[in-house]
Design a protein around this motif. Structure first.
Motif, mmCIF file in Angstrom:
data_model
loop_
_atom_site.group_PDB
_atom_site.id
_atom_site.type_symbol
_atom_site.label_atom_id
_atom_site.label_comp_id
_atom_site.label_asym_id
_atom_site.label_seq_id
_atom_site.Cartn_x
_atom_site.Cartn_y
_atom_site.Cartn_z
ATOM 1 N N GLN A 1 0.825 -1.211 0.000
ATOM 2 C CA GLN A 1 0.000 0.000 0.000
ATOM 3 C C GLN A 1 0.858 1.260 0.000
ATOM 4 O O GLN A 1 0.426 2.314 -0.464
ATOM 5 N N LEU A 2 2.035 1.169 0.583
ATOM 6 C CA LEU A 2 2.947 2.309 0.556
ATOM 7 C C LEU A 2 4.377 1.801 0.685
ATOM 8 O O LEU A 2 4.600 0.673 1.123
ATOM 9 N N ASN A 3 5.303 2.652 0.263
ATOM 10 C CA ASN A 3 6.712 2.278 0.337
ATOM 11 C C ASN A 3 7.200 2.484 1.766
ATOM 12 O O ASN A 3 7.156 3.601 2.285
ATOM 13 N N GLN A 4 7.668 1.419 2.384
ATOM 14 C CA GLN A 4 8.116 1.517 3.778
ATOM 15 C C GLN A 4 9.617 1.702 3.895
ATOM 16 O O GLN A 4 10.178 1.609 4.982
ATOM 17 N N ASP A 5 10.290 1.915 2.777
ATOM 18 C CA ASP A 5 11.722 2.234 2.811
ATOM 19 C C ASP A 5 11.910 3.750 2.904
ATOM 20 O O ASP A 5 11.020 4.518 2.523
ATOM 21 N N TRP A 6 13.072 4.153 3.359
ATOM 22 C CA TRP A 6 13.444 5.571 3.336
ATOM 23 C C TRP A 6 14.946 5.628 3.107
ATOM 24 O O TRP A 6 15.655 4.651 3.389
ATOM 25 N N TYR A 7 15.436 6.747 2.605
ATOM 26 C CA TYR A 7 16.872 6.812 2.324
ATOM 27 C C TYR A 7 17.369 8.245 2.328
ATOM 28 O O TYR A 7 16.583 9.196 2.258
ATOM 29 N N VAL A 8 18.678 8.378 2.410
ATOM 30 C CA VAL A 8 19.317 9.680 2.266
ATOM 31 C C VAL A 8 20.654 9.477 1.570
ATOM 32 O O VAL A 8 21.302 8.436 1.750
ATOM 33 N N ALA A 9 21.027 10.439 0.751
ATOM 34 C CA ALA A 9 22.378 10.477 0.156
ATOM 35 C C ALA A 9 22.740 11.953 0.073
ATOM 36 O O ALA A 9 22.146 12.689 -0.708
ATOM 37 N N GLU A 10 23.669 12.370 0.913
ATOM 38 C CA GLU A 10 23.995 13.789 0.946
ATOM 39 C C GLU A 10 25.489 13.971 1.179
ATOM 40 O O GLU A 10 26.171 13.086 1.684
ATOM 41 N N GLY A 11 25.974 15.144 0.791
ATOM 42 C CA GLY A 11 27.360 15.502 1.065
ATOM 43 C C GLY A 11 28.293 15.107 -0.055
ATOM 44 O O GLY A 11 27.983 14.274 -0.915
ATOM 45 N N SER A 12 29.453 15.727 -0.036
ATOM 46 C CA SER A 12 30.430 15.515 -1.108
ATOM 47 C C SER A 12 31.598 14.641 -0.677
ATOM 48 O O SER A 12 32.379 14.200 -1.507
ATOM 49 N N GLY A 13 31.723 14.422 0.627
ATOM 50 C CA GLY A 13 32.855 13.628 1.109
ATOM 51 C C GLY A 13 34.010 14.475 1.589
ATOM 52 O O GLY A 13 35.056 13.939 1.963
ATOM 53 N N SER A 14 33.838 15.787 1.598
ATOM 54 C CA SER A 14 34.909 16.660 2.117
ATOM 55 C C SER A 14 34.822 16.701 3.641
ATOM 56 O O SER A 14 33.865 16.204 4.236
ATOM 57 N N ALA A 15 35.818 17.327 4.236
ATOM 58 C CA ALA A 15 35.850 17.370 5.698
ATOM 59 C C ALA A 15 34.646 18.118 6.255
ATOM 60 O O ALA A 15 34.073 17.731 7.271
ATOM 61 N N SER A 16 34.268 19.186 5.591
ATOM 62 C CA SER A 16 33.165 19.983 6.123
ATOM 63 C C SER A 16 31.809 19.532 5.581
ATOM 64 O O SER A 16 30.776 19.982 6.057
ATOM 65 N N ASP A 17 31.832 18.682 4.579
ATOM 66 C CA ASP A 17 30.588 18.231 3.959
ATOM 67 C C ASP A 17 30.670 16.716 3.755
ATOM 68 O O ASP A 17 30.775 16.217 2.637
ATOM 69 N N PRO A 18 30.625 15.966 4.874
ATOM 70 C CA PRO A 18 30.829 14.508 4.765
ATOM 71 C C PRO A 18 29.766 13.847 3.898
ATOM 72 O O PRO A 18 28.631 14.327 3.827
ATOM 73 N N LEU A 19 30.186 12.767 3.272
ATOM 74 C CA LEU A 19 29.232 11.967 2.509
ATOM 75 C C LEU A 19 28.447 11.100 3.494
ATOM 76 O O LEU A 19 29.047 10.372 4.288
ATOM 77 N N ILE A 20 27.149 11.220 3.449
ATOM 78 C CA ILE A 20 26.297 10.438 4.356
ATOM 79 C C ILE A 20 25.283 9.667 3.513
ATOM 80 O O ILE A 20 24.546 10.253 2.719
ATOM 81 N N LEU A 21 25.286 8.375 3.701
ATOM 82 C CA LEU A 21 24.366 7.499 2.975
ATOM 83 C C LEU A 21 23.601 6.652 3.991
ATOM 84 O O LEU A 21 24.194 6.183 4.973
ATOM 85 N N ALA A 22 22.326 6.457 3.759
ATOM 86 C CA ALA A 22 21.566 5.550 4.638
ATOM 87 C C ALA A 22 20.330 5.035 3.917
ATOM 88 O O ALA A 22 19.724 5.750 3.112
ATOM 89 N N VAL A 23 19.994 3.786 4.204
ATOM 90 C CA VAL A 23 18.712 3.225 3.775
ATOM 91 C C VAL A 23 18.080 2.538 4.987
ATOM 92 O O VAL A 23 18.778 1.951 5.809
ATOM 93 N N ALA A 24 16.783 2.676 5.114
ATOM 94 C CA ALA A 24 16.063 1.982 6.185
ATOM 95 C C ALA A 24 14.860 1.293 5.573
ATOM 96 O O ALA A 24 14.287 1.774 4.594
ATOM 97 N N ASP A 25 14.508 0.187 6.155
ATOM 98 C CA ASP A 25 13.443 -0.663 5.607
ATOM 99 C C ASP A 25 12.456 -0.984 6.722
ATOM 100 O O ASP A 25 12.777 -1.742 7.647
ATOM 101 N N GLY A 26 11.265 -0.384 6.658
ATOM 102 C CA GLY A 26 10.220 -0.723 7.625
ATOM 103 C C GLY A 26 9.726 -2.131 7.358
ATOM 104 O O GLY A 26 9.573 -2.522 6.202
#
Lengths: 220, 304
Positions: B28-53
């Protein structure tokens, strides 16, 4: 890519005590349940429902040895024979639940045990063998006790979960309802994602057995 | 005599990300969520995550649990990257301190924050179907929100990842080797998984710790995916081949754009087989000479 299989195995007591109306009603009930199994499978296209049947009497033998896709499954009546060698049947199922032949990626198998009597062999040894297999431990188990003579304690031990009870089928109507439920609800339970029950703060039974009507005059 | 050529300081790599999620068949709905942000520099770290309800009736609010998991992980990951940034002889935190933080403190804080967050959600949105009913105990409330999580942080000094429950962290090394460093020793059979709603959830978190010893030996591709993807393959080998193929497609000219275009179709195909919501986030390390083009993320841009 591939759908993950749900292996559904009927374990049917075909001892002499099942002779007559009981075995007739069992054959009828399973034949009638097959379309409902197909319907459940079609509602869950990501699961590939595969059926097998093992009968046990003086000896245990495969009635359907190779897993049959539910769409190709046709019921052939089982016949009664002699003793109640449940242990041998459980031993044979445990061999099928090793990996291989079971794949690593599969949904939980369903083991549906139907019996009306008392095992006549070393059933505990067979149960230990089943419990020793990874898929055997994970299997969704259903037990149906036909009539008042069925050894419910054996079926309870087969279920391996004090929160689950064998289903009492004390009449043809109850047997049909129990078979129908085992054929569908257990398949759904096998294909639903859940948090590991051993680690959750609240234990959840894998499925909730139905309340079966008991208004049938024709009681075994 | 000409003036000596002015050498530019080495620029930090800018990771390129791609991400997509598809809803499972008959869901009925997508129970996953995710993020992909940042460039990987010291001040802008690369952050990746997936979660699965988890998604079944027992876990009726797991889509909210998954979103909480990703949002809270991203916050924890930013804090961790900030702590890593101050690592070094003049910094306040040694590498061993950071490792201990990653292995113990972050999972503990994350699991506690997730529980607090979902219980607060319950308090704001109690059961409206039967408001007169006795509120469920804490454990049963948590069960409603059950979700798994895979998360990763990349800074110029560190690559660390965390996993609770199913899903995959796939790492393609600089040499092209495919590895799943957080794969459990023994995979859960069937559709059972450890979860953020599990008792002592933080103790179930698996951690991958990989300080960057040389930039050219940093993984060239990091992929996080929910189990909807891996369970669409008949074997582990099929999944590894998919990841190797993804790496090869990305390496071609125009590869990232081609993959972005094709990814929804691939995931939809996977979801058709697994039946599950299917999510993939990936980050690709740029080619060594790519860092020579354009300003580094931390440098002020000049549009003049």
């Amino acid at each position: 890519m591939a759908n993950r299989p749900v292996h559904f195995i009927w374990l049917l007591d075909c001892s002499y005590s099942m002779q007559g109306e009981k075995i007739g009603q069992l054959n009828y009930a399973i034949r009638e349940a097959v379309p409902e199994m197909r319907s459940v499978a079609h509602d869950n296209p990501a699961a590939q429902l595969l059926l097998r049947t093992l009968t046990f009497s003086t000896e245990a033998r495969w009635h359907h040895k190779d897993p049959v896709p539910v769409d190709d499954f046709t019921w052939q009546d089982v016949q009664v024979d002699g003793m109640t060698n449940l242990g041998e049947a459980l031993e044979m199922v445990s061999r099928e639940l090793q990996t291989p032949p079971m794949p690593q990626r599969a949904l939980k198998p369903v083991l549906a045990l139907v019996s009306d009597g008392v095992p006549t062999d070393d059933w505990k040894s067979g149960l230990r063998a089943l419990d020793a297999t990874p898929w055997g431990k994970k299997a969704v188990r259903v037990a149906i006790a036909i009539g008042a003579d069925a050894d419910r304690s054996v079926l309870q031990e087969f279920l391996g979960n004090p929160e689950l009870q064998p289903l009492d089928a004390n009449s043809p109507k109850q047997l049909a309802a129990a078979i129908r439920w085992a054929s569908t609800a257990a398949v759904k339970a096998a294909s639903q994602p859940v948090a590991s029950p051993t680690d959750t703060t609240v234990k959840q039974p894998p499925y909730a057995p139905p309340q079966l009507d008991d208004d049938d005059d024709d009681v075994w | 005599m000409s003036a000596p050529e002015r050498r530019q300081p080495p620029r930090e790599a800018r990771w390129e990300t791609l991400e997509h999620s598809v809803q499972g068949v008959n869901k009925q709905l997508n129970q996953d969520w995710y993020v992909a942000e940042g460039s990987g520099s010291a001040s802008d770290p690369l952050i990746l995550a997936v979660a699965d309800g988890h998604g079944s009736a027992v876990h009726a609010r797991s889509h909210i649990g998954a979103r909480c998991a990703v949002d809270l992980f991203a916050a924890q990951a930013r804090t961790f990257a900030e702590l890593a940034r101050s690592e070094g002889p003049d910094g306040t935190h040694s590498l061993s301190w950071l490792m201990n933080y990653a292995r113990n403190e972050l999972p503990r804080q994350l699991a506690a924050a997730w529980q607090e967050s979902v219980l607060a959600h319950w308090d704001r949105h109690p059961d409206t179907v039967n408001p007169a009913a006795e509120p469920p105990p804490k454990g049963r409330k948590l069960l409603l929100y059950g979700a798994t999580l895979v998360g990763a942080v990349v800074t110029p000094q560190l690559f660390a990842a965390w996993q609770l429950g199913d899903g995959e962290l796939t790492v393609i090394g600089a040499d092209g080797a495919v590895a799943l460093p957080l794969a459990p020793v023994e995979a859960d059979l069937g559709d059972e998984t450890e979860s953020l709603c599990s008792r002592h959830a933080w103790q179930l978190v698996r951690v991958h710790w990989a300080p960057v010893v040389a930039p050219d030996r940093t993984p060239r591709l990091i992929v996080l995916s929910t189990d909807g993807l891996s369970k669409s393959f008949a074997s582990d080998e099929g999944f590894a081949q998919f990841m190797a193929g993804l790496d090869q497609r990305l390496a071609k000219d125009g590869g990232p754009d081609d993959v972005r275009e094709a990814l929804p179709g691939w995931l939809a195909e996977a979801a058709r087989y697994s039946g599950d919501d299917t999510t993939l986030v990936a980050a690709r390390r740029p080619e060594p000479d790519a860092a020579d083009h354009g300003p580094a993320p931390d440098e002020p841009r000049s549009d003049a």
